[in-house]
Design a protein around this motif. Structure first.
Motif, PDB file in Angstrom:
ATOM      1  N   ASP A 129       4.729  12.422   2.989  1.00 34.71           N
ATOM      2  CA  ASP A 129       5.880  12.582   2.099  1.00 34.71           C
ATOM      3  C   ASP A 129       5.874  11.571   0.963  1.00 34.71           C
ATOM      4  OD1 ASP A 129       7.420  14.837   2.993  1.00 34.71           O
ATOM      5  OD2 ASP A 129       7.872  13.713   4.810  1.00 34.71           O
ATOM      6  N   LEU A 130       5.066  10.521   1.072  1.00 35.08           N
ATOM      7  CA  LEU A 130       4.903   9.587  -0.053  1.00 35.08           C
ATOM      8  C   LEU A 130       4.188  10.272  -1.218  1.00 35.08           C
ATOM      9  CD1 LEU A 130       3.964   6.381   1.956  1.00 35.08           C
ATOM     10  CD2 LEU A 130       6.037   6.701   0.582  1.00 35.08           C
ATOM     11  N   ARG A 131       3.308  11.215  -0.904  1.00 31.58           N
ATOM     12  CA  ARG A 131       2.664  12.005  -1.967  1.00 31.58           C
ATOM     13  C   ARG A 131       3.698  12.881  -2.664  1.00 31.58           C
ATOM     14  NH1 ARG A 131      -1.938  14.334  -4.032  1.00 31.58           N
ATOM     15  NH2 ARG A 131      -2.031  16.605  -4.144  1.00 31.58           N
ATOM     16  N   HIS A 132       4.570  13.513  -1.880  1.00 29.62           N
ATOM     17  CA  HIS A 132       5.648  14.314  -2.463  1.00 29.62           C
ATOM     18  C   HIS A 132       6.594  13.425  -3.286  1.00 29.62           C
ATOM     19  CE1 HIS A 132       4.102  17.501  -0.108  1.00 29.62           C
ATOM     20  NE2 HIS A 132       4.657  17.160   1.031  1.00 29.62           N
TER      21      HIS A 132
ATOM     22  N   ALA B 136       5.821  10.789  -5.044  1.00 27.58           N
ATOM     23  CA  ALA B 136       5.216  10.515  -6.350  1.00 27.58           C
ATOM     24  C   ALA B 136       5.405  11.694  -7.303  1.00 27.58           C
ATOM     25  CB  ALA B 136       3.730  10.196  -6.185  1.00 27.58           C
ATOM     26  N   ALA B 137       5.150  12.917  -6.814  1.00 26.31           N
ATOM     27  CA  ALA B 137       5.279  14.090  -7.676  1.00 26.31           C
ATOM     28  C   ALA B 137       6.724  14.247  -8.170  1.00 26.31           C
ATOM     29  CB  ALA B 137       4.830  15.345  -6.927  1.00 26.31           C
ATOM     30  N   CYS B 138       7.690  14.045  -7.275  1.00 30.56           N
ATOM     31  CA  CYS B 138       9.094  14.161  -7.671  1.00 30.56           C
ATOM     32  C   CYS B 138       9.494  13.043  -8.626  1.00 30.56           C
ATOM     33  CB  CYS B 138       9.988  14.135  -6.434  1.00 30.56           C
ATOM     34  SG  CYS B 138       9.868  15.630  -5.422  1.00 30.56           S
TER      35      CYS B 138
ATOM     36  N   ILE C  76       0.835  -1.204   0.000  1.00 32.63           N
ATOM     37  CA  ILE C  76       0.000   0.000   0.000  1.00 32.63           C
ATOM     38  C   ILE C  76       0.868   1.251   0.000  1.00 32.63           C
ATOM     39  CG2 ILE C  76      -1.640   1.349   1.379  1.00 32.63           C
ATOM     40  CD1 ILE C  76      -2.859  -1.353   2.259  1.00 32.63           C
ATOM     41  N   LEU C  77       1.930   1.249   0.802  1.00 34.38           N
ATOM     42  CA  LEU C  77       2.807   2.418   0.854  1.00 34.38           C
ATOM     43  C   LEU C  77       3.572   2.595  -0.450  1.00 34.38           C
ATOM     44  CD1 LEU C  77       1.970   2.564   3.786  1.00 34.38           C
ATOM     45  CD2 LEU C  77       4.369   2.864   4.405  1.00 34.38           C
ATOM     46  N   LEU C  78       3.923   1.494  -1.098  1.00 30.76           N
ATOM     47  CA  LEU C  78       4.589   1.610  -2.400  1.00 30.76           C
ATOM     48  C   LEU C  78       3.631   2.225  -3.422  1.00 30.76           C
ATOM     49  CD1 LEU C  78       7.188   0.967  -4.018  1.00 30.76           C
ATOM     50  CD2 LEU C  78       6.089  -1.179  -4.705  1.00 30.76           C
ATOM     51  N   VAL C  79       2.360   1.811  -3.396  1.00 28.39           N
ATOM     52  CA  VAL C  79       1.361   2.395  -4.298  1.00 28.39           C
ATOM     53  C   VAL C  79       1.230   3.899  -4.027  1.00 28.39           C
ATOM     54  CG1 VAL C  79      -1.103   2.444  -4.886  1.00 28.39           C
ATOM     55  CG2 VAL C  79       0.069   0.254  -4.621  1.00 28.39           C
ATOM     56  N   MET C  80       1.230   4.291  -2.756  1.00 22.79           N
ATOM     57  CA  MET C  80       1.148   5.717  -2.421  1.00 22.79           C
ATOM     58  C   MET C  80       2.337   6.478  -2.984  1.00 22.79           C
ATOM     59  SD  MET C  80      -0.184   5.533   1.564  1.00 22.79           S
ATOM     60  CE  MET C  80      -0.060   7.300   1.797  1.00 22.79           C
ATOM     61  N   GLY C  81       3.518   5.856  -2.943  1.00 21.70           N
ATOM     62  CA  GLY C  81       4.720   6.507  -3.453  1.00 21.70           C
ATOM     63  C   GLY C  81       4.749   6.625  -4.962  1.00 21.70           C
ATOM     64  N   TRP C  82       3.895   5.876  -5.645  1.00 20.23           N
ATOM     65  CA  TRP C  82       3.831   5.940  -7.112  1.00 20.23           C
ATOM     66  C   TRP C  82       2.576   6.649  -7.631  1.00 20.23           C
ATOM     67  CZ3 TRP C  82       6.900   4.444 -11.295  1.00 20.23           C
ATOM     68  CH2 TRP C  82       8.132   3.856 -10.971  1.00 20.23           C
TER      69      TRP C  82
ATOM     70  N   TRP D 158      -2.522  15.237 -12.203  1.00 19.70           N
ATOM     71  CA  TRP D 158      -2.474  13.985 -11.446  1.00 19.70           C
ATOM     72  C   TRP D 158      -2.516  14.244  -9.941  1.00 19.70           C
ATOM     73  CZ3 TRP D 158       2.040  11.066 -14.397  1.00 19.70           C
ATOM     74  CH2 TRP D 158       1.567  10.679 -15.659  1.00 19.70           C
ATOM     75  N   CYS D 159      -1.854  15.314  -9.495  1.00 21.64           N
ATOM     76  CA  CYS D 159      -1.843  15.646  -8.070  1.00 21.64           C
ATOM     77  C   CYS D 159      -3.132  16.349  -7.626  1.00 21.64           C
ATOM     78  CB  CYS D 159      -0.657  16.548  -7.740  1.00 21.64           C
ATOM     79  SG  CYS D 159       0.938  15.702  -7.685  1.00 21.64           S
TER      80      CYS D 159
END
Length: 360
Positions: free
Chosen positions: A293-296, A298-300, A186-192, A315-316
């Motif tokens: 910071d997982l949202r950040h 993904a954007a980066c 789930i956290l990996l999905v959030m990071g992507w 997307w954001c």
């Protein structure tokens, strides 16, 4: 216009325009019914009732809060209540029409001088502006005194984002998998995908689509302790699912009905932050970061892979491209990279101190 007492002891005000019935409302007191009739009549005439602006701010705020309680999200309403607590006594006790831009600006300066964080003062301004906008709409005053006043920039350092690099995210994912593979996924999905925690908790199987391209439709959010609500900004957005996480999302959707929650715990329950950070030992494995910071991240990640800023904005779900540009500044612009290449090109060829040392 007329006011009559109902059998229940309340007062019903009826508004007419000539012989045409316009509307009616029932109030606890005759004074409230009379005041409403006067305001509505003034609105019909296209003007402002000058007597309406003679009410004290504190009394009008209480009426406004009753409206807000049933028309905005609980978190927004809590912010509105907090605005009333922060409102200076000098503003509460004056007439509504007496509030000018000067008084508004002074209230911002006072709160900052007392040590209130810049972000809290910005939220105070948002609620204050919403209040005066309502007053304008209700024909109590002619203009909003907050519109032209900005919150002064404080001198405190702004808390910076701390995204994972793609390499750091993969390394952390391997560590999380050893503790709870499902939560790690789930956290990996959030990071992507850049999903917020509340959006992950509220995501349904029906929001996962693969046509025309794989993605998640972000329609809902459910912060912990609250009912399901619309997303931040009340907009619907679509975020892509890269191959790195597509199979993971498919596995979460397998065997579930469209209305079921997509991301759940091993036991099929809804996600909770406390459980997640405890199971994954986030304080240690997150290295001082927040889940947000997982949202950040993904954007980066998107920008570093060459996705156009305008697409990342969509997307954001950013309302302004200026918000997206924060990530560009964090990553460094093409000019920064070109300048660094020049600094590293032919180390020492510019002469100066190194040449002097070589000749010594």
């Amino acid at each position: 216009m007329s006011i009559r007492k109902t059998p229940g002891g309340r007062f019903r005000a009826q508004l007419k325009n000539g012989r045409q019935f316009v509307g009616s409302r029932t109030f606890d007191t005759k004074k409230e019914a009379s005041a409403w009739l006067k305001r509505e009549k003034a609105a019909l005439d296209g003007g402002i009732d000058p007597r309406a602006g003679k009410e004290r701010v504190s009394l009008v705020v209480e009426r406004w809060l009753k409206v807000r309680e049933s028309t905005v999200a609980p978190t927004t309403y809590r912010g509105d209540r907090n605005m009333v607590r922060l409102l200076p006594t000098s503003m509460k006790n004056v007439h509504l029409s007496a509030i000018s831009e000067r008084e508004v600006a002074r209230s911002f300066e006072t709160l900052l001088a007392k040590g209130l964080a810049d972000g809290s003062v910005v939220r105070y301004r948002a609620s204050l502006s919403a209040f005066f906008a309502w007053c304008v709409r209700e024909k109590l005053i002619a203009s909003n005194p907050v519109t032209g006043v900005k919150v002064p920039k404080g001198s405190d350092e702004v808390a910076e984002m701390d995204p994972f690099s793609e390499y750091e995210l993969e390394a952390a994912y391997l560590t999380w998998k050893m503790k709870d593979e499902r939560l790690a996924d789930i956290l990996l999905v959030m990071g992507w995908t850049g999903l917020r925690w509340g959006e992950v908790r509220a995501m349904q199987v029906a929001n996962f689509v693969e046509v025309p391209t794989p993605g998640l439709m972000v329609r809902r959010s459910q912060p912990e302790g609250f009912a399901v609500k619309s997303t931040k900004g009340r907009s619907v957005r679509r975020v892509p699912l890269a191959d790195r996480v597509l199979s993971i999302v498919r596995s979460f959707a397998e065997g579930k009905a469209p209305g079921d929650l997509l991301f759940t715990t091993r036991g099929g329950g809804q996600l909770w932050r406390t459980h997640t950070v405890r199971e994954l030992q986030w304080k240690k494995t997150g290295r001082g970061r927040r889940l947000h910071d997982l949202r950040h991240t993904a954007a980066c990640l998107w920008l570093s892979r060459g996705v156009e800023p305008g697409t990342v904005q969509a997307w954001c779900g950013h309302e302004s491209i200026a918000t997206t540009n924060r990530y560009l500044h964090f990553l460094g612009t093409d000019a920064d990279k070109a300048g660094l290449n020049k600094l590293n090109d032919g180390l020492g060829s510019a002469g100066g101190a190194r040449d002097a040392r070589d000749g010594a």
